[in-house]
Design a protein around this motif. Sequence first.
Motif, mmCIF file in Angstrom:
data_model
loop_
_atom_site.group_PDB
_atom_site.id
_atom_site.type_symbol
_atom_site.label_atom_id
_atom_site.label_comp_id
_atom_site.label_asym_id
_atom_site.label_seq_id
_atom_site.Cartn_x
_atom_site.Cartn_y
_atom_site.Cartn_z
ATOM 1 N N PHE A 145 11.275 18.263 -26.146
ATOM 2 C CA PHE A 145 10.751 16.955 -25.771
ATOM 3 C C PHE A 145 10.779 15.976 -26.935
ATOM 4 O O PHE A 145 10.639 14.784 -26.743
ATOM 5 C CB PHE A 145 9.341 17.065 -25.197
ATOM 6 N N PRO A 162 15.166 19.405 -22.821
ATOM 7 C CA PRO A 162 14.251 20.465 -22.395
ATOM 8 C C PRO A 162 14.714 21.179 -21.126
ATOM 9 O O PRO A 162 14.394 22.350 -20.931
ATOM 10 C CB PRO A 162 12.927 19.741 -22.150
ATOM 11 N N ASN A 163 15.477 20.467 -20.285
ATOM 12 C CA ASN A 163 15.940 21.124 -19.053
ATOM 13 C C ASN A 163 17.117 22.062 -19.315
ATOM 14 O O ASN A 163 17.524 22.801 -18.442
ATOM 15 C CB ASN A 163 16.301 20.085 -17.981
ATOM 16 N N PHE A 181 2.090 21.382 -9.799
ATOM 17 C CA PHE A 181 2.382 20.306 -8.850
ATOM 18 C C PHE A 181 1.388 20.388 -7.691
ATOM 19 O O PHE A 181 1.495 21.283 -6.855
ATOM 20 C CB PHE A 181 3.814 20.427 -8.339
ATOM 21 N N PHE A 240 9.764 26.525 -8.070
ATOM 22 C CA PHE A 240 10.393 25.222 -8.348
ATOM 23 C C PHE A 240 11.623 25.352 -9.251
ATOM 24 O O PHE A 240 12.677 24.770 -8.987
ATOM 25 C CB PHE A 240 9.383 24.255 -8.965
ATOM 26 N N VAL A 270 15.518 24.308 -8.379
ATOM 27 C CA VAL A 270 16.349 23.475 -9.246
ATOM 28 C C VAL A 270 17.701 24.136 -9.501
ATOM 29 O O VAL A 270 18.737 23.475 -9.546
ATOM 30 C CB VAL A 270 15.618 23.234 -10.589
ATOM 31 N N ALA A 277 8.400 19.442 -14.793
ATOM 32 C CA ALA A 277 9.571 19.562 -13.919
ATOM 33 C C ALA A 277 10.847 19.557 -14.766
ATOM 34 O O ALA A 277 11.766 20.348 -14.538
ATOM 35 C CB ALA A 277 9.608 18.423 -12.916
ATOM 36 N N ARG A 278 10.864 18.703 -15.743
ATOM 37 C CA ARG A 278 12.034 18.606 -16.615
ATOM 38 C C ARG A 278 12.208 19.918 -17.372
ATOM 39 O O ARG A 278 13.313 20.449 -17.486
ATOM 40 C CB ARG A 278 11.805 17.439 -17.575
ATOM 41 N N ASP A 279 11.102 20.445 -17.867
ATOM 42 C CA ASP A 279 11.153 21.669 -18.644
ATOM 43 C C ASP A 279 11.659 22.835 -17.804
ATOM 44 O O ASP A 279 12.297 23.751 -18.313
ATOM 45 C CB ASP A 279 9.758 21.975 -19.192
ATOM 46 N N LEU A 280 11.362 22.791 -16.496
ATOM 47 C CA LEU A 280 11.822 23.869 -15.618
ATOM 48 C C LEU A 280 13.281 23.670 -15.223
ATOM 49 O O LEU A 280 13.797 24.381 -14.371
ATOM 50 C CB LEU A 280 10.938 23.941 -14.372
ATOM 51 N N GLY A 281 13.928 22.685 -15.820
ATOM 52 C CA GLY A 281 15.359 22.533 -15.631
ATOM 53 C C GLY A 281 15.766 21.438 -14.661
ATOM 54 O O GLY A 281 16.947 21.284 -14.356
ATOM 55 N N SER A 282 14.794 20.690 -14.170
ATOM 56 C CA SER A 282 15.106 19.737 -13.116
ATOM 57 C C SER A 282 15.885 18.532 -13.639
ATOM 58 O O SER A 282 15.525 17.952 -14.649
ATOM 59 C CB SER A 282 13.798 19.265 -12.491
ATOM 60 N N PRO A 283 16.960 18.136 -12.944
ATOM 61 C CA PRO A 283 17.621 16.878 -13.292
ATOM 62 C C PRO A 283 16.727 15.706 -12.861
ATOM 63 O O PRO A 283 15.832 15.880 -12.040
ATOM 64 C CB PRO A 283 18.914 16.898 -12.482
ATOM 65 N N ARG A 326 15.929 14.954 -9.123
ATOM 66 C CA ARG A 326 15.060 15.882 -8.410
ATOM 67 C C ARG A 326 13.598 15.713 -8.838
ATOM 68 O O ARG A 326 12.683 15.915 -8.040
ATOM 69 C CB ARG A 326 15.513 17.328 -8.629
#
Lengths: 361, 303
Positions: free
Chosen positions: A53, A73-74, A88, A99, A103, B203-209, B212
């Motif tokens: 981040f 980070p993704n 969430f 989740f 993804v 969400a980003r950390d879990l890989g989400s673009p 999404r």
Amino acid sequence: MSADVELDHMTIRFGEFTAVKDANLKIEDGEFFSFLGPSGCGKTTILRAISGFLEPTEGEVRIGGKNMKGIGPNKRPTALIFQNLALFPLMSVADNIAFGLEVRGVGKAERRKRADELLDLIALGDQGNKKVSELSGGQKQRVAIARALAVEPAVLLLDEPLSALDLKLRQHMRTELRAIQQRVGITFIYITHDQGEALTMSDRIAVMSQGIIQQVGTGTEVYENSQTAFVASFVGENNPFHGKVVGTEGSDALVDTAFGRLRGRNVRGMQPGQSAMLFVRPESMSFANGDAENVIESQVLHSEFEGSFFSVFLRGEGAKDIVMSMTNSGDLPQYQEGESARVAFKAERALVLPVGDVADE
Amino acid sequence: MRDFFQRNGAVISTYLLLAVFFWVVMMIVLPQAYMLNFSFRHDLLPNQIGGPKDVYTLSNYEYLLFGRPGDEELFNYLHLTVFLRTIIASIFVTLLDFALCYPIAYYIAQVAKGGYARSMILLLILPFWVNEILRAFAFRILFGTSGVINAFLQTMGILDEPIDFLRADVALYAGLSYAYILLMVFPLYNAIESLDHNQVEAARDLGSPWWRIHWRVVMPHAKPGIASGCTLVFMLSAGALAAPQILGGPSSLWFTQIIYQWFNTGGNWAQGSAYAIVLLLACLVFVLTVMKVFKVSLGEIAR
Ligand SMILES: Nc1ncnc2c1ncn2[C@@H]1O[C@H](COP(=O)(O)OP(=O)(O)O)[C@@H](O)[C@H]1O
Ligand SMILES: [Mg+2]
């Protein structure tokens, strides 16, 4: 994938302010590693740099030997558990956990299957369809862990995940976290300001103060062989005695203090003439009988009974009291408040360290 | 009730009750009831009122659907087309506003920090200190055949002939979108602002673009705001009069313009009321549909 995490001379600045200064260490694959330090010392900043981040101002982060610069980070093999969990709230428990799989384009049935497996792992087997808000604090905690584990990260990053829980639950979760780590076998990087958590769970601990990593070592190392005044005073309780080194004898140093000449282990190789602090832990002190060495003459101020042990407060130098503690073995020594007392400690239980900031209580 | 009086004191309580009563009855119930009543009556001369012809009828509604009895066309194509076009164009304006405002609202609410976000909000509000008519005419100047945009495109050599943006209704859609943009931005901003930024990061950390993250985390959270912004913009667009009057192409009518004609030049209040009621019903249907689609309650929209 091997998942050792290296911080290579990493410095992070926010404008003029240096939040992390020259962090340089290697966390081994499969290790439970903790960063321990008071609030605001830069722990979260380090974790955010590892998870992607934020980018280090200088130096680099390497995971499995690979420089992570420019990798978001993704795209990193890490998963972060946020201080406030950040589940969430509009998704069910199972959807939260799945989740990361959603993804990655995993199909619905497969997702549900994996979520159920993870729910079993965290002992919430039949609660997948619940709303997040229907769970207790400890259950939410475990869901956050499962959600992070679902993406099979090589490194799990935890930012003070237990700080919101009450004491009993916190202690229970310590054991649980450690057990989960051993079951899944991946690297855990854990952040806390609670030394009890760090000592009980970690393979190794990095003790931090004001953006600087003061010492890295096992729990016993940082506790027994603290290398700086900050570590000695932050990890566990410690009594500091200010003074000047007047001589060295073998591995010991002699320090002249307000309570006379005291002897301790010269772990930092101090030379005569240097200002020093000699640290003695409360449990290393006892009432002196006869003429032992390292005797401190003082006055009993008051005492506290804590069940399994007993703390006695003696008048120290300046405003700070000297604390000694004795295990409650049935026959407690007799003394009166206000009466003078002689306490002593063994030289091998005392540390002579350079003068430095001590942690304030 | 007694609690209410004790809490607020007699004077304030009485005032509040009267004010609410006045608001509900005088502003909402009575005018609409009158309209509804009108819409089921014949357009009569003053001396016929109370006479044998003064009876309830559906003829005003029939007129919108079928036109005058004996017309060669089966339906009243002209008015029905205008009605449908108004509804569809309003939906289009709503979607356009949403597409424009969502990124802005997200940016101000989650990305920009402190003073920067505040100055962006101020920049958004500033144009609305100018009144609506003036703004519409300003758009005419921008979009006219000899307007700023055409002049610019022609000097740049991109266009040979000026485009008639007014005739193509581009000016109208742009004007309407612009007129109600704040009513979209603020509900969206309020809703997105209350989202914990850690959820976006999680969400980003879990890989989400990024898309999404918006689809699964931000938009579900902002649903009440989206619903509230969309219904406001839709209703005001469908009910707009000044902008279509000023910016509409010469051949294209807005349904409100027909209503206006019935009341004003046509002098047929009964017919006008029926048309107005139909527009009101269309708006209600839209609101209910949005609530259903977004699964939000009226209370959440009003928040
Ligand atoms: N984005 C930022 N901008 C400016 N200062 C920051 C930012 N993030 C953290 N800091 C500062 O860096 C220091 C370390 O913060 P942090 O890593 O959150 O501490 P910890 O997690 O150990 O409590 C604090 O003084 C904090 O105010
Ligand atoms: Mg922190």
